[in-house]
Write a protein that holds these residues in place. Sequence first.
Motif, mmCIF file in Angstrom:
data_model
loop_
_atom_site.group_PDB
_atom_site.id
_atom_site.type_symbol
_atom_site.label_atom_id
_atom_site.label_comp_id
_atom_site.label_asym_id
_atom_site.label_seq_id
_atom_site.Cartn_x
_atom_site.Cartn_y
_atom_site.Cartn_z
ATOM 1 N N ALA A 126 0.833 -1.204 0.000
ATOM 2 C CA ALA A 126 0.000 0.000 0.000
ATOM 3 C C ALA A 126 0.866 1.252 0.000
ATOM 4 O O ALA A 126 2.092 1.193 0.147
ATOM 5 C CB ALA A 126 -0.917 -0.002 1.233
ATOM 6 N N LEU A 127 0.204 2.376 -0.192
ATOM 7 C CA LEU A 127 0.814 3.693 -0.007
ATOM 8 C C LEU A 127 0.317 4.281 1.304
ATOM 9 O O LEU A 127 -0.744 3.889 1.806
ATOM 10 C CB LEU A 127 0.428 4.622 -1.167
ATOM 11 C CG LEU A 127 0.787 4.163 -2.578
ATOM 12 C CD1 LEU A 127 0.184 5.118 -3.604
ATOM 13 C CD2 LEU A 127 2.285 4.070 -2.762
ATOM 14 N N ARG A 128 1.037 5.229 1.843
ATOM 15 C CA ARG A 128 0.598 5.874 3.084
ATOM 16 C C ARG A 128 -0.397 6.982 2.748
ATOM 17 O O ARG A 128 -0.154 8.165 3.011
ATOM 18 C CB ARG A 128 1.801 6.402 3.867
ATOM 19 C CG ARG A 128 2.694 5.298 4.413
ATOM 20 C CD ARG A 128 3.725 5.841 5.384
ATOM 21 N NE ARG A 128 4.656 4.827 5.845
ATOM 22 C CZ ARG A 128 4.444 3.974 6.844
ATOM 23 N NH1 ARG A 128 3.291 4.010 7.502
ATOM 24 N NH2 ARG A 128 5.356 3.095 7.194
ATOM 25 N N PHE A 129 -1.511 6.581 2.129
ATOM 26 C CA PHE A 129 -2.576 7.489 1.711
ATOM 27 C C PHE A 129 -3.836 7.211 2.527
ATOM 28 O O PHE A 129 -4.135 6.051 2.844
ATOM 29 C CB PHE A 129 -2.909 7.293 0.230
ATOM 30 C CG PHE A 129 -1.956 7.921 -0.751
ATOM 31 C CD1 PHE A 129 -0.814 8.587 -0.334
ATOM 32 C CD2 PHE A 129 -2.218 7.859 -2.104
ATOM 33 C CE1 PHE A 129 0.052 9.174 -1.240
ATOM 34 C CE2 PHE A 129 -1.364 8.438 -3.026
ATOM 35 C CZ PHE A 129 -0.225 9.100 -2.604
ATOM 36 N N THR A 130 -4.588 8.265 2.805
ATOM 37 C CA THR A 130 -5.880 8.074 3.458
ATOM 38 C C THR A 130 -6.781 7.183 2.616
ATOM 39 O O THR A 130 -7.586 6.410 3.152
ATOM 40 C CB THR A 130 -6.561 9.437 3.694
ATOM 41 O OG1 THR A 130 -5.678 10.279 4.437
ATOM 42 C CG2 THR A 130 -7.855 9.284 4.469
ATOM 43 N N GLY A 171 -2.055 -5.990 -3.666
ATOM 44 C CA GLY A 171 -1.618 -4.625 -3.887
ATOM 45 C C GLY A 171 -2.801 -3.690 -3.988
ATOM 46 O O GLY A 171 -3.875 -4.069 -4.465
ATOM 47 N N LEU A 172 -2.595 -2.467 -3.535
ATOM 48 C CA LEU A 172 -3.564 -1.387 -3.688
ATOM 49 C C LEU A 172 -2.891 -0.308 -4.520
ATOM 50 O O LEU A 172 -1.892 0.266 -4.104
ATOM 51 C CB LEU A 172 -3.938 -0.789 -2.327
ATOM 52 C CG LEU A 172 -4.775 -1.635 -1.381
ATOM 53 C CD1 LEU A 172 -4.775 -0.999 -0.004
ATOM 54 C CD2 LEU A 172 -6.195 -1.746 -1.899
ATOM 55 N N SER A 223 -8.144 3.524 -8.147
ATOM 56 C CA SER A 223 -7.315 2.434 -7.631
ATOM 57 C C SER A 223 -8.117 1.154 -7.490
ATOM 58 O O SER A 223 -9.350 1.162 -7.411
ATOM 59 C CB SER A 223 -6.677 2.817 -6.293
ATOM 60 O OG SER A 223 -7.653 2.991 -5.297
ATOM 61 N N THR A 224 -7.381 0.056 -7.466
ATOM 62 C CA THR A 224 -7.989 -1.273 -7.414
ATOM 63 C C THR A 224 -7.240 -2.135 -6.411
ATOM 64 O O THR A 224 -6.133 -1.802 -5.967
ATOM 65 C CB THR A 224 -7.922 -1.958 -8.795
ATOM 66 O OG1 THR A 224 -6.545 -2.112 -9.173
ATOM 67 C CG2 THR A 224 -8.670 -1.155 -9.852
ATOM 68 N N LEU A 225 -7.849 -3.260 -6.083
ATOM 69 C CA LEU A 225 -7.192 -4.306 -5.309
ATOM 70 C C LEU A 225 -6.810 -5.406 -6.283
ATOM 71 O O LEU A 225 -7.632 -5.842 -7.084
ATOM 72 C CB LEU A 225 -8.134 -4.849 -4.236
ATOM 73 C CG LEU A 225 -7.596 -6.016 -3.404
ATOM 74 C CD1 LEU A 225 -6.517 -5.534 -2.439
ATOM 75 C CD2 LEU A 225 -8.725 -6.692 -2.630
ATOM 76 N N PHE A 226 -5.561 -5.852 -6.218
ATOM 77 C CA PHE A 226 -5.125 -6.901 -7.136
ATOM 78 C C PHE A 226 -4.264 -7.921 -6.395
ATOM 79 O O PHE A 226 -3.746 -7.664 -5.302
ATOM 80 C CB PHE A 226 -4.377 -6.323 -8.339
ATOM 81 C CG PHE A 226 -3.289 -5.341 -8.000
ATOM 82 C CD1 PHE A 226 -1.982 -5.761 -7.834
ATOM 83 C CD2 PHE A 226 -3.582 -3.992 -7.849
ATOM 84 C CE1 PHE A 226 -0.976 -4.850 -7.524
ATOM 85 C CE2 PHE A 226 -2.578 -3.076 -7.532
ATOM 86 C CZ PHE A 226 -1.269 -3.512 -7.364
ATOM 87 N N ILE A 267 4.306 -1.576 -6.668
ATOM 88 C CA ILE A 267 3.412 -2.476 -5.926
ATOM 89 C C ILE A 267 2.978 -3.626 -6.818
ATOM 90 O O ILE A 267 2.919 -4.787 -6.385
ATOM 91 C CB ILE A 267 2.187 -1.712 -5.380
ATOM 92 C CG1 ILE A 267 2.614 -0.579 -4.449
ATOM 93 C CG2 ILE A 267 1.252 -2.664 -4.638
ATOM 94 C CD1 ILE A 267 1.462 0.251 -3.901
ATOM 95 N N ALA A 268 2.673 -3.326 -8.074
ATOM 96 C CA ALA A 268 2.284 -4.386 -9.008
ATOM 97 C C ALA A 268 3.426 -5.368 -9.223
ATOM 98 O O ALA A 268 3.218 -6.588 -9.273
ATOM 99 C CB ALA A 268 1.839 -3.776 -10.338
#
Length: 341
Positions: free
Chosen positions: A38-42, A86-87, A224-227, A74-75
């Motif tokens: 993930a990223l450190r994003f809200t 991954g997000l 964004s997606t979940l993969f 991430i991918a």
Amino acid sequence: MAFAKLTRRAWLAGLAGLSLVSANPLMAQEKDDVVLGALRFTSHAAGFVAYEKGYFDEENLNVSFEFFQAAQPIAVATAGGDVDFGLAGVTGGMMNLAEKGAVRIVGGVLHEKKGVDGMMVMASNKAYEAGLDTVPEIKGHSMAMTQVGSTFHYMTSRIADTEGFDISDVRLMPLQKVGAMVAALQSGQVDTMIMVPHIAKPMVAAGNAKELGWLYDYAEYQISTLFTSVENIETRRDMVERFIRAYAKGIAEFNRVMLAENPDPEELDEMTRLIAKYVAPDKPYDEAKESIQQGAMNLNEDLALNLSDVALQVQWFKDQNLVTSDLSVDQLVDDSFVETY
């Protein structure tokens, strides 16, 4: 006689344990270790909520987090098995990995929606003072992004298409990391940037940049997606399903609290503190609080996926020669886990 009593107690305890296991089959399973990239994003906070609220535990998942600075790595990490999920946004790198049979999208996460602040289009103070004060005027100016083929690249193209100019009319500046993008805009090294609200709004409030507009005026976009890896889908499908169920609970709780018109102050503060541990671990809570709350964006209920928009993105990447294969949406998305539209 003492030996007989002990044996009977052990036998009764064993029966009680078997009853508990039969009542809850998950108790019979060992927890699956799962790493989420993930990223450190809200906007990635539903995973943090699911972890802190015990939703992953309920699905017998032992989840840990690996944090990155940009989407495409991430991918790569997901394809290589360094992380299990991954997000991130749909990128050219992800599409190329999907074409090789390495990864598949299994759900939708962040989606632009009118009425909910999303990606802000911004200008540097230097460019603004020189006359760049509306979104259409980004034509002829420089635009910060992470990499060629990133979500930032795609979003800029959607604006250009709507405003009737070509993406080549914008000088795209790949700076690799979000932090480098922010620094370049603040220093005036680039003219414009598109950024998540938890970063963008504090920059504007502090006088370090200017707001030009919002992406939702140009695209109701599946950002964004979940993969996960194809290997996980084929060999650990039950784990993938359990992860999606837990993550969906995290989304529901995030949206309920963070997007409420009149949130309960105590609930809002509790969730903001929870998110701050992951999004701003090095900042005092009082410094991080406002940007986190301002950065709450629309997350897809139940991880439903805007498949039509993903198809548009695939075609754009092909048109830009960023994906040179005959990749189909079916190769990129496994639509058997969540609802699509």
